[in-house]
Design a protein around this motif. Structure first.
Motif, PDB file in Angstrom:
ATOM      1  N   ARG A 114      -3.609  -2.404   2.555  1.00  0.00           N
ATOM      2  CA  ARG A 114      -2.295  -2.022   2.043  1.00  0.00           C
ATOM      3  C   ARG A 114      -1.275  -1.680   3.143  1.00  0.00           C
ATOM      4  O   ARG A 114      -0.139  -2.191   3.092  1.00  0.00           O
ATOM      5  CB  ARG A 114      -2.427  -0.860   1.053  1.00  0.00           C
ATOM      6  CG  ARG A 114      -1.083  -0.448   0.448  1.00  0.00           C
ATOM      7  CD  ARG A 114      -1.213   0.656  -0.561  1.00  0.00           C
ATOM      8  NE  ARG A 114      -1.778   0.175  -1.819  1.00  0.00           N
ATOM      9  CZ  ARG A 114      -2.991   0.449  -2.254  1.00  0.00           C
ATOM     10  NH1 ARG A 114      -3.804   1.211  -1.524  1.00  0.00           N
ATOM     11  NH2 ARG A 114      -3.431  -0.019  -3.402  1.00  0.00           N
ATOM     12  N   GLU A 168       2.280  -3.612   3.639  1.00  0.00           N
ATOM     13  CA  GLU A 168       3.549  -2.886   3.518  1.00  0.00           C
ATOM     14  C   GLU A 168       4.396  -3.049   4.774  1.00  0.00           C
ATOM     15  O   GLU A 168       5.627  -3.185   4.696  1.00  0.00           O
ATOM     16  CB  GLU A 168       3.271  -1.405   3.241  1.00  0.00           C
ATOM     17  CG  GLU A 168       2.715  -1.158   1.838  1.00  0.00           C
ATOM     18  CD  GLU A 168       2.320   0.284   1.614  1.00  0.00           C
ATOM     19  OE1 GLU A 168       2.272   1.048   2.612  1.00  0.00           O
ATOM     20  OE2 GLU A 168       2.056   0.655   0.448  1.00  0.00           O
ATOM     21  N   GLU A 196       5.814  -6.564   4.708  1.00  0.00           N
ATOM     22  CA  GLU A 196       6.867  -6.647   3.688  1.00  0.00           C
ATOM     23  C   GLU A 196       8.161  -6.018   4.211  1.00  0.00           C
ATOM     24  O   GLU A 196       9.259  -6.554   4.009  1.00  0.00           O
ATOM     25  CB  GLU A 196       6.431  -5.939   2.403  1.00  0.00           C
ATOM     26  CG  GLU A 196       5.294  -6.613   1.654  1.00  0.00           C
ATOM     27  CD  GLU A 196       5.710  -7.856   0.893  1.00  0.00           C
ATOM     28  OE1 GLU A 196       6.858  -8.302   1.064  1.00  0.00           O
ATOM     29  OE2 GLU A 196       4.869  -8.389   0.139  1.00  0.00           O
ATOM     30  N   ALA A 197       8.031  -4.867   4.886  1.00  0.00           N
ATOM     31  CA  ALA A 197       9.208  -4.188   5.434  1.00  0.00           C
ATOM     32  C   ALA A 197       9.862  -5.037   6.520  1.00  0.00           C
ATOM     33  O   ALA A 197      11.098  -5.144   6.581  1.00  0.00           O
ATOM     34  CB  ALA A 197       8.808  -2.827   5.998  1.00  0.00           C
TER      35      ALA A 197
END
Length: 244
Positions: A142, A146, A149-150
């Protein structure tokens, strides 16, 4: 006096650059795509094991419920017997308790019941361990997802800022070109998914449209050279320009 089609060609270059930015925004980086696929696979695996564990637990509890139900009924019968005042009631409850006790002993000593419950307990233990391992993998994956994605969101935001800046310049340029020409160009560009203007090029056999590569009739080539009106390719419909 500037050639409006030369300016239109510059406008088209800006539009194609803006199109490329939009395409770059929509493109998902390979590393992010792989991380998403890996995380989805883990989530699907996790859901599958959770479903299996739920089914095994239900089967185990179903096997155990009958025994627990009989024990509860026996306890209720004992409590009712303690409250009974008549001999007949006492006798009835005694018989009920005897029958329930017999059923309980049969179930507790049943090899069939034990044979059902032991494998289920082993399967539950195995699935719970597997579930814990997958959850650990999800928790590990995860933060990386994340972060990717950022980073991608920042990339898209940066491209959007570039797009808006270049779009403002593009609109300023469009304002210097006669509006009917821009309107016609934009309509063609939309229909042709990218280009609304094409150069005419000279070949050994005459002239061709560089967009569709179709040879142009001589009278069309003459009209383009005269540059007295907007001329469109009779094949692809794009506005034709003689070039600089």
């Amino acid at each position: 006096m500037s050639d409006p089609l030369a300016e239109l060609n510059r406008l088209q270059e800006r539009d194609l650059e803006l199109d490329q930015i939009r395409e770059d925004q929509s493109r998902i980086p390979e590393e992010l795509a792989q991380a998403r696929a890996h995380f989805r696979a883990l989530e699907n695996q996790l859901a599958g094991v959770q479903d299996q564990l739920r089914e095994v637990r239900l089967a185990y509890h179903k096997a155990d419920l009958e025994l627990q139900d009989l024990k509860n009924k026996r306890e209720k019968a004992k409590a009712a017997q303690a409250q009974a005042t008549g001999v007949k009631e006492q006798t009835q409850y005694s018989e009920q308790i005897r029958q329930l006790s017999g059923l309980i002993e049969d179930l507790e000593g049943s090899k069939e019941v034990a044979g059902q419950m032991m494998p289920l307990m082993e399967q539950m233990d195995k699935l719970e361990k597997e579930l814990a391992e997958i959850k650990a993998q999800v928790d590990e994956a995860r933060p990386r997802l994340e972060a990717l994605e950022a980073a991608n969101q920042q990339r898209v935001s940066d491209l959007e800022a570039t797009y808006q800046s270049k779009k403002a310049d593009r609109d300023q340029l469009a304002a210097t070109i006669p509006a009917p020409i821009v309107k016609e160009y934009e309509s063609i560009r939309k229909a042709r998914k990218g280009t609304g203007l094409a150069r005419m090029t000279k070949t050994s056999n005459g002239y061709r449209c560089t967009a569709c590569n179709v040879q142009l009739p001589m009278h069309v080539a003459q009209q383009i050279h005269q540059a007295q009106k907007v001329v469109r390719c009779p094949s692809c419909g794009r506005i034709l320009w003689k070039g600089e």
